[in-house]
Design a protein around this motif. Structure first.
Motif, PDB file in Angstrom:
ATOM      1  N   ASP A 115       0.721  -0.979  -0.368  1.00 28.15           N
ATOM      2  CA  ASP A 115       0.109   0.368  -0.195  1.00 28.15           C
ATOM      3  C   ASP A 115       0.993   1.162   0.008  1.00 28.15           C
ATOM      4  O   ASP A 115       1.692   1.144   0.885  1.00 28.15           O
ATOM      5  N   PRO A 116       0.263   2.383  -0.364  1.00 33.32           N
ATOM      6  CA  PRO A 116       1.303   3.395  -1.463  1.00 33.32           C
ATOM      7  C   PRO A 116       1.332   4.278   0.351  1.00 33.32           C
ATOM      8  O   PRO A 116       2.661   4.535   0.533  1.00 33.32           O
ATOM      9  N   ARG A 117       0.697   4.303   0.839  1.00 35.41           N
ATOM     10  CA  ARG A 117      -0.194   5.169   2.203  1.00 35.41           C
ATOM     11  C   ARG A 117       1.034   4.443   2.566  1.00 35.41           C
ATOM     12  O   ARG A 117       1.160   5.452   4.039  1.00 35.41           O
ATOM     13  N   VAL A 118       0.760   3.629   3.256  1.00 34.76           N
ATOM     14  CA  VAL A 118       1.208   2.817   4.603  1.00 34.76           C
ATOM     15  C   VAL A 118       2.918   2.563   4.427  1.00 34.76           C
ATOM     16  O   VAL A 118       3.977   3.343   5.304  1.00 34.76           O
ATOM     17  N   ARG A 119       3.546   1.871   3.457  1.00 31.12           N
ATOM     18  CA  ARG A 119       4.958   2.216   3.018  1.00 31.12           C
ATOM     19  C   ARG A 119       5.146   3.159   3.240  1.00 31.12           C
ATOM     20  O   ARG A 119       6.550   3.172   3.625  1.00 31.12           O
ATOM     21  N   ALA A 120       4.746   3.890   3.115  1.00 27.38           N
ATOM     22  CA  ALA A 120       5.518   6.330   3.233  1.00 27.38           C
ATOM     23  C   ALA A 120       5.449   6.284   4.352  1.00 27.38           C
ATOM     24  O   ALA A 120       6.253   6.779   4.499  1.00 27.38           O
ATOM     25  N   SER A 121       4.742   6.147   5.937  1.00 25.34           N
ATOM     26  CA  SER A 121       4.920   6.289   6.716  1.00 25.34           C
ATOM     27  C   SER A 121       5.669   5.130   7.499  1.00 25.34           C
ATOM     28  O   SER A 121       5.942   5.195   8.449  1.00 25.34           O
ATOM     29  N   SER A 122       6.090   3.874   7.393  1.00 23.32           N
ATOM     30  CA  SER A 122       6.967   3.328   7.498  1.00 23.32           C
ATOM     31  C   SER A 122       8.392   2.784   7.465  1.00 23.32           C
ATOM     32  O   SER A 122       9.006   4.239   6.249  1.00 23.32           O
ATOM     33  N   THR A 123       8.708   2.441   8.449  1.00 24.09           N
ATOM     34  CA  THR A 123      10.400   2.679   8.813  1.00 24.09           C
ATOM     35  C   THR A 123      10.904   1.067   7.813  1.00 24.09           C
ATOM     36  O   THR A 123      10.108   0.894   8.202  1.00 24.09           O
ATOM     37  N   PHE A 124      12.482   0.729   8.044  1.00 23.97           N
ATOM     38  CA  PHE A 124      13.105   0.082   7.556  1.00 23.97           C
ATOM     39  C   PHE A 124      12.801  -1.262   8.858  1.00 23.97           C
ATOM     40  O   PHE A 124      12.147  -2.519   8.207  1.00 23.97           O
ATOM     41  N   ALA A 125      12.774  -0.931  10.048  1.00 25.33           N
ATOM     42  CA  ALA A 125      12.375  -1.886  11.027  1.00 25.33           C
ATOM     43  C   ALA A 125      10.846  -2.173  10.859  1.00 25.33           C
ATOM     44  O   ALA A 125      10.695  -3.268  11.347  1.00 25.33           O
ATOM     45  N   ASP A 126       9.948  -1.272  10.850  1.00 28.48           N
ATOM     46  CA  ASP A 126       8.947  -1.321  10.580  1.00 28.48           C
ATOM     47  C   ASP A 126       8.181  -2.638   9.214  1.00 28.48           C
ATOM     48  O   ASP A 126       7.762  -4.151   9.557  1.00 28.48           O
ATOM     49  N   ASP A 127       9.121  -2.818   8.070  1.00 30.51           N
ATOM     50  CA  ASP A 127       8.970  -4.214   7.037  1.00 30.51           C
ATOM     51  C   ASP A 127       9.842  -5.379   7.706  1.00 30.51           C
ATOM     52  O   ASP A 127       9.344  -6.223   7.866  1.00 30.51           O
ATOM     53  N   ALA A 128      11.081  -5.147   8.270  1.00 35.69           N
ATOM     54  CA  ALA A 128      12.139  -5.656   8.631  1.00 35.69           C
ATOM     55  C   ALA A 128      10.962  -6.883   9.864  1.00 35.69           C
ATOM     56  O   ALA A 128      11.185  -8.508   9.566  1.00 35.69           O
ATOM     57  N   ILE A 129      10.585  -6.011  10.912  1.00 34.95           N
ATOM     58  CA  ILE A 129      10.308  -7.260  11.832  1.00 34.95           C
ATOM     59  C   ILE A 129       9.161  -7.831  11.570  1.00 34.95           C
ATOM     60  O   ILE A 129       8.736  -8.956  12.399  1.00 34.95           O
ATOM     61  N   ILE A 130       7.770  -6.996  10.709  1.00 33.06           N
ATOM     62  CA  ILE A 130       6.646  -8.308  10.649  1.00 33.06           C
ATOM     63  C   ILE A 130       7.088  -9.249   9.816  1.00 33.06           C
ATOM     64  O   ILE A 130       6.560 -10.381   9.705  1.00 33.06           O
ATOM     65  N   VAL A 131       8.197  -8.786   8.718  1.00 33.88           N
ATOM     66  CA  VAL A 131       8.339  -9.825   7.603  1.00 33.88           C
ATOM     67  C   VAL A 131       9.757 -11.714   8.786  1.00 33.88           C
ATOM     68  O   VAL A 131       9.151 -12.359   8.717  1.00 33.88           O
ATOM     69  N   ILE A 132      10.290 -10.695   9.495  1.00 33.86           N
ATOM     70  CA  ILE A 132      10.677 -11.687  10.967  1.00 33.86           C
ATOM     71  C   ILE A 132       9.616 -12.556  10.850  1.00 33.86           C
ATOM     72  O   ILE A 132       9.388 -13.529  11.449  1.00 33.86           O
ATOM     73  N   LEU A 133       8.500 -11.909  12.249  1.00 32.10           N
ATOM     74  CA  LEU A 133       7.375 -12.721  12.796  1.00 32.10           C
ATOM     75  C   LEU A 133       6.693 -13.466  12.111  1.00 32.10           C
ATOM     76  O   LEU A 133       6.487 -14.370  12.493  1.00 32.10           O
ATOM     77  N   MET A 134       6.562 -12.969  10.502  1.00 31.68           N
ATOM     78  CA  MET A 134       5.799 -14.191   9.882  1.00 31.68           C
ATOM     79  C   MET A 134       6.629 -15.540   9.789  1.00 31.68           C
ATOM     80  O   MET A 134       6.151 -16.371   9.105  1.00 31.68           O
ATOM     81  N   ILE A 135       8.044 -15.226   9.176  1.00 31.36           N
ATOM     82  CA  ILE A 135       9.036 -16.194   9.449  1.00 31.36           C
ATOM     83  C   ILE A 135       8.896 -16.525  10.590  1.00 31.36           C
ATOM     84  O   ILE A 135       9.274 -18.224  10.069  1.00 31.36           O
ATOM     85  N   GLN A 136       9.144 -16.227  11.675  1.00 30.32           N
ATOM     86  CA  GLN A 136       8.568 -17.403  12.688  1.00 30.32           C
ATOM     87  C   GLN A 136       7.861 -17.471  13.150  1.00 30.32           C
ATOM     88  O   GLN A 136       7.881 -19.185  13.649  1.00 30.32           O
ATOM     89  N   LEU A 137       6.677 -17.630  12.325  1.00 34.27           N
ATOM     90  CA  LEU A 137       5.247 -18.000  12.279  1.00 34.27           C
ATOM     91  C   LEU A 137       5.690 -19.614  11.756  1.00 34.27           C
ATOM     92  O   LEU A 137       5.039 -20.933  12.096  1.00 34.27           O
ATOM     93  N   ALA A 138       5.775 -19.193  10.609  1.00 36.47           N
ATOM     94  CA  ALA A 138       6.174 -20.513   9.995  1.00 36.47           C
ATOM     95  C   ALA A 138       6.918 -21.187   9.837  1.00 36.47           C
ATOM     96  O   ALA A 138       6.892 -22.549  10.060  1.00 36.47           O
ATOM     97  N   LEU A 139       7.721 -21.019  10.607  1.00 38.74           N
ATOM     98  CA  LEU A 139       8.447 -22.495  11.696  1.00 38.74           C
ATOM     99  C   LEU A 139       7.970 -22.368  12.088  1.00 38.74           C
ATOM    100  O   LEU A 139       7.899 -23.929  12.547  1.00 38.74           O
ATOM    101  N   GLY A 140       7.634 -21.718  13.202  1.00 35.80           N
ATOM    102  CA  GLY A 140       6.785 -22.768  14.378  1.00 35.80           C
ATOM    103  C   GLY A 140       5.325 -23.018  13.517  1.00 35.80           C
ATOM    104  O   GLY A 140       5.561 -24.670  14.481  1.00 35.80           O
ATOM    105  N   MET A 141       5.273 -23.215  12.483  1.00 36.76           N
ATOM    106  CA  MET A 141       4.160 -24.404  11.786  1.00 36.76           C
ATOM    107  C   MET A 141       5.015 -25.724  11.504  1.00 36.76           C
ATOM    108  O   MET A 141       4.256 -26.628  11.942  1.00 36.76           O
ATOM    109  N   LEU A 142       5.621 -25.349  10.993  1.00 35.21           N
ATOM    110  CA  LEU A 142       6.509 -26.871  10.507  1.00 35.21           C
ATOM    111  C   LEU A 142       7.298 -27.437  11.733  1.00 35.21           C
ATOM    112  O   LEU A 142       7.135 -28.703  10.802  1.00 35.21           O
ATOM    113  N   THR A 143       7.208 -27.040  12.782  1.00 33.71           N
ATOM    114  CA  THR A 143       7.401 -27.686  14.072  1.00 33.71           C
ATOM    115  C   THR A 143       6.974 -29.149  14.081  1.00 33.71           C
ATOM    116  O   THR A 143       7.082 -30.201  14.653  1.00 33.71           O
TER     117      THR A 143
END
Length: 225
Positions: A115-143
């Motif tokens: 989303d262009p408006r959301v991206r404009a207000s996001s920082t690198f940390a915002d983008d990185a942490i939600i991606v990391i959380l998704m990877i962590q959740l996926a790993l948890g499901m794989l266990t």
């Protein structure tokens, strides 16, 4: 047991916990203005409400499930429930909650990244942490897959022995999980890394639950004349 294994699961947990505690305290003490969830709901509400509810409810159940499951000594529940039963409960409850968090979080991640408006207000940390959380959740499901191969609770007991060993300063704690599946180890290492990142991201807002909101006085709102 390799030096790398001892470093990651015997020493890194203490580094992660110290960074999380000291970093969180320092941020609250010196930068309280940044201590917020930085909600983007005002920018666009499309799919926001249901996705946010799914994600937050799911991830809270997962978090507290891990906290109780790993730190509760076996003797505290063995008189009414076996380790195998506890493991099956963890699979069922964790599987449902993890799926909820993945669906909701997936929608929120796509929204933040596209989303262009959301991206404009996001920082690198915002983008990185939600991606990391998704990877962590996926790993948890794989266990769940390797866990289904031994429903006697043996692996859960090893993971709990490691976690309890860390918190009781047993310096051989890493030996408990030397032979567990690599998916568990990857999941655990990334979880420790999230602890390290915690003070530097919007995750700190989870410590500011507005409990006093439920007991505050009503606000008087008057219409314009």
């Amino acid at each position: 047991m390799s030096y790398l294994h001892t470093l990651v699961f015997g020493i890194y947990p203490y580094i992660a916990l110290v960074v999380m505690v000291v970093g969180t305290w320092a941020r609250y003490d010196n930068a309280q203005f940044t201590w917020r969830a930085q909600s983007t709901q005002i920018l666009t509400k499309k799919n926001m409400v249901w996705a946010s509810a799914l994600f937050h409810v799911g991830i809270l159940i997962v978090f507290f499930g891990h906290l109780v499951g790993l730190l509760t000594p076996h003797f505290a529940y063995e008189w009414f429930m076996s380790a195998g039963t506890k493991q099956i409960m963890a699979i069922v409850v964790g599987g449902i909650a993890g799926t909820m968090a993945l669906i909701g979080g997936g929608v929120l991640t796509m929204r933040r990244l596209t989303d262009p408006r959301v991206r404009a207000s996001s920082t690198f940390a915002d983008d990185a942490i939600i991606v990391i959380l998704m990877i962590q959740l996926a790993l948890g499901m794989l266990t769940i897959y390797p866990t289904l191969g031994h429903l006697d609770g043996s692996t859960m007991l090893l993971l709990a022995a490691w976690a309890q060993g860390i918190f009781t300063f047993q310096f051989d704690a890493a030996s408990h999980i030397a032979d567990v599946h690599w998916i568990y180890k990857t999941h655990m290492a990334l979880g420790l890394t999230i602890f390290v990142l915690f003070p530097f991201t919007r995750l700190v807002h989870m410590l500011s639950v507005p409990v006093e909101y439920f007991g505050r006085k009503y606000q008087v709102v008057r219409k314009r004349a």
